[in-house]
Write a protein that holds these residues in place. Structure first.
Motif, PDB file in Angstrom:
ATOM      1  N   GLU A 233      -1.449   8.473   2.373  1.00 56.01           N
ATOM      2  CA  GLU A 233      -0.387   7.914   3.205  1.00 56.01           C
ATOM      3  C   GLU A 233      -0.356   6.398   3.089  1.00 56.01           C
ATOM      4  O   GLU A 233      -1.391   5.740   3.016  1.00 56.01           O
ATOM      5  CB  GLU A 233      -0.586   8.316   4.666  1.00 56.01           C
ATOM      6  CG  GLU A 233      -0.349   9.773   4.925  1.00 56.01           C
ATOM      7  CD  GLU A 233      -0.497  10.122   6.395  1.00 56.01           C
ATOM      8  OE1 GLU A 233      -1.211   9.407   7.128  1.00 56.01           O
ATOM      9  OE2 GLU A 233       0.092  11.130   6.804  1.00 56.01           O
ATOM     10  N   HIS A 234       0.854   5.842   3.075  1.00 52.12           N
ATOM     11  CA  HIS A 234       1.076   4.404   3.026  1.00 52.12           C
ATOM     12  C   HIS A 234       2.080   4.046   4.111  1.00 52.12           C
ATOM     13  O   HIS A 234       2.941   4.847   4.457  1.00 52.12           O
ATOM     14  CB  HIS A 234       1.665   3.984   1.671  1.00 52.12           C
ATOM     15  CG  HIS A 234       0.792   4.311   0.517  1.00 52.12           C
ATOM     16  ND1 HIS A 234      -0.128   3.416   0.016  1.00 52.12           N
ATOM     17  CD2 HIS A 234       0.687   5.432  -0.238  1.00 52.12           C
ATOM     18  CE1 HIS A 234      -0.746   3.977  -1.009  1.00 52.12           C
ATOM     19  NE2 HIS A 234      -0.273   5.195  -1.169  1.00 52.12           N
ATOM     20  N   LEU A 235       1.978   2.830   4.606  1.00 54.12           N
ATOM     21  CA  LEU A 235       2.927   2.346   5.594  1.00 54.12           C
ATOM     22  C   LEU A 235       4.228   2.010   4.882  1.00 54.12           C
ATOM     23  O   LEU A 235       4.229   1.337   3.851  1.00 54.12           O
ATOM     24  CB  LEU A 235       2.369   1.110   6.296  1.00 54.12           C
ATOM     25  CG  LEU A 235       3.113   0.623   7.520  1.00 54.12           C
ATOM     26  CD1 LEU A 235       3.193   1.715   8.570  1.00 54.12           C
ATOM     27  CD2 LEU A 235       2.418  -0.595   8.092  1.00 54.12           C
ATOM     28  N   GLY A 236       5.338   2.490   5.403  1.00 49.96           N
ATOM     29  CA  GLY A 236       6.642   2.280   4.787  1.00 49.96           C
ATOM     30  C   GLY A 236       7.197   0.894   5.045  1.00 49.96           C
ATOM     31  O   GLY A 236       6.567   0.044   5.669  1.00 49.96           O
TER      32      GLY A 236
ATOM     33  N   MET B  51      -0.187   2.588  12.311  1.00 51.51           N
ATOM     34  CA  MET B  51      -0.058   3.658  11.342  1.00 51.51           C
ATOM     35  C   MET B  51      -0.407   5.005  11.980  1.00 51.51           C
ATOM     36  O   MET B  51       0.108   6.016  11.576  1.00 51.51           O
ATOM     37  CB  MET B  51      -0.940   3.365  10.141  1.00 51.51           C
ATOM     38  CG  MET B  51      -0.712   4.293   9.013  1.00 51.51           C
ATOM     39  SD  MET B  51      -1.349   3.548   7.510  1.00 51.51           S
ATOM     40  CE  MET B  51      -1.285   4.917   6.431  1.00 51.51           C
ATOM     41  N   PHE B  52      -1.281   4.972  12.961  1.00 52.88           N
ATOM     42  CA  PHE B  52      -1.717   6.209  13.580  1.00 52.88           C
ATOM     43  C   PHE B  52      -0.912   6.542  14.836  1.00 52.88           C
ATOM     44  O   PHE B  52      -1.146   7.555  15.466  1.00 52.88           O
ATOM     45  CB  PHE B  52      -3.217   6.143  13.897  1.00 52.88           C
ATOM     46  CG  PHE B  52      -4.046   5.883  12.677  1.00 52.88           C
ATOM     47  CD1 PHE B  52      -4.229   6.870  11.722  1.00 52.88           C
ATOM     48  CD2 PHE B  52      -4.608   4.642  12.455  1.00 52.88           C
ATOM     49  CE1 PHE B  52      -4.982   6.624  10.585  1.00 52.88           C
ATOM     50  CE2 PHE B  52      -5.359   4.393  11.323  1.00 52.88           C
ATOM     51  CZ  PHE B  52      -5.547   5.386  10.388  1.00 52.88           C
ATOM     52  N   ASP B  53       0.009   5.679  15.191  1.00 53.13           N
ATOM     53  CA  ASP B  53       0.863   5.896  16.351  1.00 53.13           C
ATOM     54  C   ASP B  53       1.914   6.955  16.009  1.00 53.13           C
ATOM     55  O   ASP B  53       2.528   6.884  14.945  1.00 53.13           O
ATOM     56  CB  ASP B  53       1.541   4.580  16.734  1.00 53.13           C
ATOM     57  CG  ASP B  53       2.273   4.668  18.051  1.00 53.13           C
ATOM     58  OD1 ASP B  53       3.047   5.627  18.236  1.00 53.13           O
ATOM     59  OD2 ASP B  53       2.086   3.777  18.881  1.00 53.13           O
ATOM     60  N   PRO B  54       2.144   7.936  16.858  1.00 53.91           N
ATOM     61  CA  PRO B  54       3.152   8.964  16.574  1.00 53.91           C
ATOM     62  C   PRO B  54       4.549   8.395  16.322  1.00 53.91           C
ATOM     63  O   PRO B  54       5.329   8.944  15.553  1.00 53.91           O
ATOM     64  CB  PRO B  54       3.146   9.836  17.831  1.00 53.91           C
ATOM     65  CG  PRO B  54       1.841   9.582  18.486  1.00 53.91           C
ATOM     66  CD  PRO B  54       1.438   8.194  18.112  1.00 53.91           C
ATOM     67  N   ALA B  55       4.856   7.255  16.945  1.00 51.86           N
ATOM     68  CA  ALA B  55       6.168   6.646  16.747  1.00 51.86           C
ATOM     69  C   ALA B  55       6.361   6.204  15.296  1.00 51.86           C
ATOM     70  O   ALA B  55       7.482   6.191  14.790  1.00 51.86           O
ATOM     71  CB  ALA B  55       6.349   5.455  17.686  1.00 51.86           C
ATOM     72  N   THR B  56       5.282   5.856  14.623  1.00 50.77           N
ATOM     73  CA  THR B  56       5.369   5.442  13.221  1.00 50.77           C
ATOM     74  C   THR B  56       5.892   6.590  12.370  1.00 50.77           C
ATOM     75  O   THR B  56       6.797   6.403  11.554  1.00 50.77           O
ATOM     76  CB  THR B  56       3.985   4.990  12.710  1.00 50.77           C
ATOM     77  OG1 THR B  56       3.490   3.967  13.571  1.00 50.77           O
ATOM     78  CG2 THR B  56       4.064   4.441  11.304  1.00 50.77           C
ATOM     79  N   ALA B  57       5.366   7.756  12.561  1.00 53.24           N
ATOM     80  CA  ALA B  57       5.829   8.934  11.816  1.00 53.24           C
ATOM     81  C   ALA B  57       7.249   9.308  12.220  1.00 53.24           C
ATOM     82  O   ALA B  57       8.078   9.651  11.375  1.00 53.24           O
ATOM     83  CB  ALA B  57       4.881  10.101  12.037  1.00 53.24           C
ATOM     84  N   GLU B  58       7.546   9.211  13.508  1.00 55.64           N
ATOM     85  CA  GLU B  58       8.882   9.560  13.992  1.00 55.64           C
ATOM     86  C   GLU B  58       9.961   8.668  13.385  1.00 55.64           C
ATOM     87  O   GLU B  58      11.082   9.108  13.149  1.00 55.64           O
ATOM     88  CB  GLU B  58       8.934   9.467  15.519  1.00 55.64           C
ATOM     89  CG  GLU B  58       8.191  10.579  16.220  1.00 55.64           C
ATOM     90  CD  GLU B  58       8.137  10.372  17.724  1.00 55.64           C
ATOM     91  OE1 GLU B  58       9.007   9.663  18.271  1.00 55.64           O
ATOM     92  OE2 GLU B  58       7.211  10.915  18.351  1.00 55.64           O
ATOM     93  N   ARG B  59       9.632   7.419  13.129  1.00 62.54           N
ATOM     94  CA  ARG B  59      10.588   6.473  12.538  1.00 62.54           C
ATOM     95  C   ARG B  59      10.660   6.605  11.012  1.00 62.54           C
ATOM     96  O   ARG B  59      11.390   5.883  10.362  1.00 62.54           O
ATOM     97  CB  ARG B  59      10.192   5.033  12.885  1.00 62.54           C
ATOM     98  CG  ARG B  59      10.373   4.699  14.337  1.00 62.54           C
ATOM     99  CD  ARG B  59      10.116   3.236  14.628  1.00 62.54           C
ATOM    100  NE  ARG B  59      11.025   2.396  13.869  1.00 62.54           N
ATOM    101  CZ  ARG B  59      10.664   1.287  13.213  1.00 62.54           C
ATOM    102  NH1 ARG B  59       9.406   0.896  13.234  1.00 62.54           N
ATOM    103  NH2 ARG B  59      11.545   0.577  12.565  1.00 62.54           N
ATOM    104  N   GLY B  60       9.886   7.517  10.444  1.00 62.92           N
ATOM    105  CA  GLY B  60       9.897   7.690   8.994  1.00 62.92           C
ATOM    106  C   GLY B  60       9.183   6.569   8.275  1.00 62.92           C
ATOM    107  O   GLY B  60       9.512   6.235   7.138  1.00 62.92           O
ATOM    108  N   MET B  61       8.184   5.978   8.913  1.00 58.69           N
ATOM    109  CA  MET B  61       7.481   4.838   8.351  1.00 58.69           C
ATOM    110  C   MET B  61       6.270   5.215   7.505  1.00 58.69           C
ATOM    111  O   MET B  61       5.608   4.343   6.979  1.00 58.69           O
ATOM    112  CB  MET B  61       7.026   3.897   9.468  1.00 58.69           C
ATOM    113  CG  MET B  61       8.148   3.148  10.131  1.00 58.69           C
ATOM    114  SD  MET B  61       8.914   1.976   8.991  1.00 58.69           S
ATOM    115  CE  MET B  61       7.529   0.948   8.588  1.00 58.69           C
TER     116      MET B  61
END
Length: 69
Positions: free
Chosen positions: A20-23, A1-11
Motif C-alpha cells: 500500500e502507498h499513500l495516494g 494512512m491507517f485512518d479509515p477516512a484515508t481509505a474512504e477517500r480513495g487515498m
C-alpha cells in the motif's frame, strides 16, 4: 494512512506486489494524477545524475566501464 477516512477517500494505492502507498491528496478533474509506484533499479539514474552534476560523457563511460556505476 491507517485512518479509515484515508481509505474512504480513495487515498490508498496498491502496487503489483500488494504494497500500500499513500495516494495523491490534490485532485484535478481534467488532470488526474498517475503516480509511478515502481521502485527504480539500483543505479538506474546514476548516469543522468552525473550528467546533471556536470560530468562529461567520457567520464561517465569510464565510470560505467570500471563498474563504479
Amino acid at each position: 494512512m491507517f485512518d479509515p477516512a484515508t481509505a474512504e477517500r480513495g487515498m490508498l494505492l496498491v502496487d503489483e506486489q500488494g504494497v500500500e502507498h499513500l495516494g495523491v491528496p490534490i485532485r484535478f478533474a481534467r488532470e488526474p494524477a498517475s503516480p509511478d509506484l515502481r521502485v527504480p533499479e539500483f543505479g538506474e539514474h546514476s548516469a543522468e545524475l552525473l550528467e546533471r552534476a556536470g560530468y562529461a560523457d567520457a567520464d561517465i563511460a569510464r565510470l560505467r566501464a570500471e563498474k563504479v556505476i
